[in-house]
Design a protein around this motif. Structure first.
Motif, short mmCIF file in Angstrom:
data_model
loop_
_atom_site.label_atom_id
_atom_site.label_comp_id
_atom_site.label_asym_id
_atom_site.label_seq_id
_atom_site.Cartn_x
_atom_site.Cartn_y
_atom_site.Cartn_z
N TYR A 213 0.83 -1.21 0.00
CA TYR A 213 0.00 0.00 0.00
C TYR A 213 0.87 1.26 0.00
O TYR A 213 1.93 1.30 0.62
N LEU A 214 0.37 2.29 -0.65
CA LEU A 214 1.05 3.58 -0.66
C LEU A 214 1.09 4.19 0.74
O LEU A 214 1.99 4.97 1.06
N GLY A 215 0.09 3.87 1.56
CA GLY A 215 0.10 4.40 2.91
C GLY A 215 -1.12 3.97 3.70
O GLY A 215 -2.11 3.48 3.15
N ARG A 216 -1.00 4.16 5.02
CA ARG A 216 -2.13 4.00 5.92
C ARG A 216 -2.01 5.07 7.01
O ARG A 216 -0.89 5.50 7.35
N PRO A 217 -3.13 5.53 7.55
CA PRO A 217 -3.10 6.69 8.45
C PRO A 217 -2.77 6.33 9.89
O PRO A 217 -3.60 5.75 10.60
N TRP A 218 -1.58 6.71 10.33
CA TRP A 218 -1.20 6.49 11.73
C TRP A 218 -2.07 7.36 12.64
O TRP A 218 -2.43 6.96 13.75
N TRP A 240 -4.49 2.47 -1.07
CA TRP A 240 -4.46 3.00 0.29
C TRP A 240 -5.22 2.08 1.25
O TRP A 240 -6.19 1.43 0.86
N HIS A 241 -4.81 2.08 2.51
CA HIS A 241 -5.42 1.23 3.54
C HIS A 241 -5.90 2.12 4.68
O HIS A 241 -5.27 3.14 5.01
N ASN A 242 -7.02 1.76 5.32
CA ASN A 242 -7.55 2.61 6.40
C ASN A 242 -7.10 2.20 7.79
O ASN A 242 -7.58 2.73 8.79
N TRP A 243 -6.17 1.25 7.88
CA TRP A 243 -5.62 0.76 9.14
C TRP A 243 -6.72 0.12 10.01
O TRP A 243 -6.67 0.12 11.23
N GLY A 244 -7.76 -0.41 9.36
CA GLY A 244 -8.84 -1.05 10.09
C GLY A 244 -9.73 -0.08 10.83
O GLY A 244 -10.50 -0.49 11.71
N GLN A 245 -9.67 1.20 10.47
CA GLN A 245 -10.46 2.23 11.14
C GLN A 245 -11.22 3.04 10.08
O GLN A 245 -10.72 4.06 9.59
N PRO A 246 -12.42 2.59 9.73
CA PRO A 246 -13.17 3.23 8.65
C PRO A 246 -13.41 4.72 8.85
O PRO A 246 -13.55 5.45 7.86
N THR A 251 -11.25 11.52 7.08
CA THR A 251 -10.33 12.57 7.51
C THR A 251 -8.96 12.48 6.84
O THR A 251 -8.28 13.50 6.68
N SER A 252 -8.54 11.29 6.45
CA SER A 252 -7.24 11.14 5.79
C SER A 252 -7.23 11.88 4.46
O SER A 252 -8.25 11.94 3.75
N ARG A 253 -6.07 12.40 4.10
CA ARG A 253 -5.94 13.19 2.86
C ARG A 253 -4.90 12.50 1.98
O ARG A 253 -3.70 12.76 2.09
N TYR A 254 -5.38 11.63 1.10
CA TYR A 254 -4.51 10.84 0.24
C TYR A 254 -4.71 11.25 -1.21
O TYR A 254 -5.84 11.20 -1.71
N GLU A 255 -3.61 11.61 -1.88
CA GLU A 255 -3.72 12.23 -3.19
C GLU A 255 -2.65 11.70 -4.15
O GLU A 255 -1.55 11.32 -3.73
N GLU A 256 -3.01 11.74 -5.45
CA GLU A 256 -2.05 11.40 -6.51
C GLU A 256 -2.28 12.32 -7.69
O GLU A 256 -3.38 12.83 -7.91
N PHE A 257 -1.22 12.49 -8.47
CA PHE A 257 -1.34 13.20 -9.74
C PHE A 257 -0.35 12.62 -10.74
O PHE A 257 0.84 12.50 -10.45
N ALA A 258 -0.87 12.23 -11.89
CA ALA A 258 -0.05 11.78 -13.03
C ALA A 258 0.88 10.63 -12.68
O ALA A 258 2.02 10.57 -13.12
N SER A 259 0.38 9.68 -11.89
CA SER A 259 1.16 8.47 -11.64
C SER A 259 1.30 7.67 -12.92
O SER A 259 0.40 7.65 -13.77
N VAL A 270 -8.97 3.40 -3.89
CA VAL A 270 -10.09 3.50 -2.96
C VAL A 270 -10.82 4.81 -3.18
O VAL A 270 -10.22 5.83 -3.55
N SER A 271 -12.12 4.79 -2.96
CA SER A 271 -12.96 5.95 -3.27
C SER A 271 -12.65 7.16 -2.41
O SER A 271 -12.96 8.30 -2.78
N TRP A 272 -12.03 6.94 -1.27
CA TRP A 272 -11.75 8.06 -0.35
C TRP A 272 -10.38 8.70 -0.57
O TRP A 272 -9.96 9.57 0.21
N SER A 273 -9.69 8.30 -1.64
CA SER A 273 -8.48 9.01 -2.06
C SER A 273 -8.86 9.93 -3.23
O SER A 273 -9.96 9.82 -3.78
N ARG A 274 -7.94 10.82 -3.61
CA ARG A 274 -8.23 11.79 -4.66
C ARG A 274 -7.16 11.78 -5.74
O ARG A 274 -5.98 11.61 -5.45
N GLN A 275 -7.59 11.99 -6.97
CA GLN A 275 -6.70 12.29 -8.08
C GLN A 275 -6.73 13.81 -8.26
O GLN A 275 -7.79 14.38 -8.52
N LEU A 276 -5.61 14.47 -8.08
CA LEU A 276 -5.56 15.92 -8.19
C LEU A 276 -5.72 16.39 -9.63
O LEU A 276 -5.34 15.69 -10.57
N THR A 277 -6.25 17.58 -9.80
CA THR A 277 -6.27 18.20 -11.10
C THR A 277 -4.89 18.81 -11.38
O THR A 277 -4.08 19.00 -10.46
#
Length: 298
Positions: A213-218, A240-246, A251-259, A270-277
């Motif tokens: 995973y790219l990350g999980r929220p500590w 992305w992973h939610n660390w078992g805490q939906p 609240t987590s802010r997970y983003e990508e652009f032009a990967s 995952v639907s709760w991450s964002r692709q930046l403009t």
């Protein structure tokens, strides 16, 4: 092996151990100090204290200049108690201003031994250029302040970049050592706009490594952005992973652009991450992320 430390060229002194060189810096000195390190294997645990002046650790050869130790969270300290994560660092940086260049920092505890930090960075402003950070779980701790990593190689398996600092990773390589791991575990404070920002980096995995995973929220407001990252097949499509805490999905802010690459599955994240403009990604400039500080020449 040889270490030379100097605030001024005429004041050079030589040491055989890095901690000895650091301890020799006069108390209260304000001038920047350069510590030049010859190639060799330096087997010691090193601390840069909060009272230190600005220090540059300058290795002569990145791959041949190796600082290494092997504490992990279960290692017993002098008090007879396990060290826990935050006392395991091979290099611990507490100073306000710190730079390292052309050196390898390794925690050699090995896989499966638990948390074992290579670099514990709790500085005001810290810069790492062309540095290799080697370990497994919890390789790099970014405690606080503003941090900049340029052309570094960072490897690990579980949460191998973690902490609360605002950190820019500029043209770095992140290497996944085992399947079903996590690159980041950010604990970005709620009021900080930026946590980890990866600019033009490359993500690779060892042979057969998958489902990383790219990350999980500590912490709930973790912020991580990957901008123009080349991602191989070691990264799972969901990203992305939610660390078992939906609840952290809101609240987590997970983003990508032009990967790009085999692991750049934008439509499957995952639907709760964002692709930046493109407009949003354009604001991810180093000087803006680091709140007016640009580490070039620092």
């Amino acid at each position: 092996m040889l270490i030379t430390v100097s605030a001024r060229e005429k004041d050079k002194a030589q040491y055989s151990r890095l901690q000895e060189a650091i301890d020799a810096i006069p108390e209260g000195l304000k001038e920047a100090v350069t510590i030049r390190i010859k190639p060799g294997l330096y087997e010691e645990k090193v601390t840069i204290p909060a009272s230190a002046p600005p220090i540059l650790l300058l290795g002569e050869d990145r791959d041949g200049t190796i600082l290494t130790w092997s504490d992990n969270a279960h290692t017993l300290g002098a008090d007879g108690e396990p060290l826990g994560t935050f006392r395991t660092g091979t290099l611990s940086v507490m100073a306000e201003s710190f730079t390292a260049e052309n050196i390898t920092i390794r925690n050699a505890s090995g896989p499966g031994t638990g948390q074992a930090v290579a670099a514990f960075v709790d500085a005001g402003k810290a810069v790492f250029r062309r540095v290799r950070l080697l370990g497994d779980q919890d390789t790099l701790y970014t405690g606080k302040g503003k941090q900049y990593y340029n052309e570094c190689y960072i490897e690990g398996d579980v949460d191998y970049i973690f902490g609360a600092a605002t950190a820019v990773f500029d043209r770095c390589r992140l290497h996944n050592k085992r399947s079903r791991g996590y690159i980041t575990a950010a604990s970005t404070p709620q009021d900080e706009a930026f946590g980890y920002v990866f600019l033009d980096c490359v993500i690779t995995g060892g042979e057969g490594v998958r489902d990383v995973y790219l990350g999980r929220p500590w912490r709930p407001y973790a912020h991580v952005a990957y901008i123009r990252t080349s991602i191989d097949e070691s990264i799972t499509a969901e990203g992305w992973h939610n660390w078992g805490q939906p609840d952290r999905e809101t609240t987590s802010r997970y983003e990508e652009f032009a990967s790009t690459g085999a692991g750049a599955a934008a439509d499957e994240r995952v639907s709760w991450s964002r692709q930046l403009t493109a407009e949003e990604a354009a604001s991810y400039r180093i000087i803006h992320i680091l709140d007016g500080w640009h580490p070039e020449g620092y």
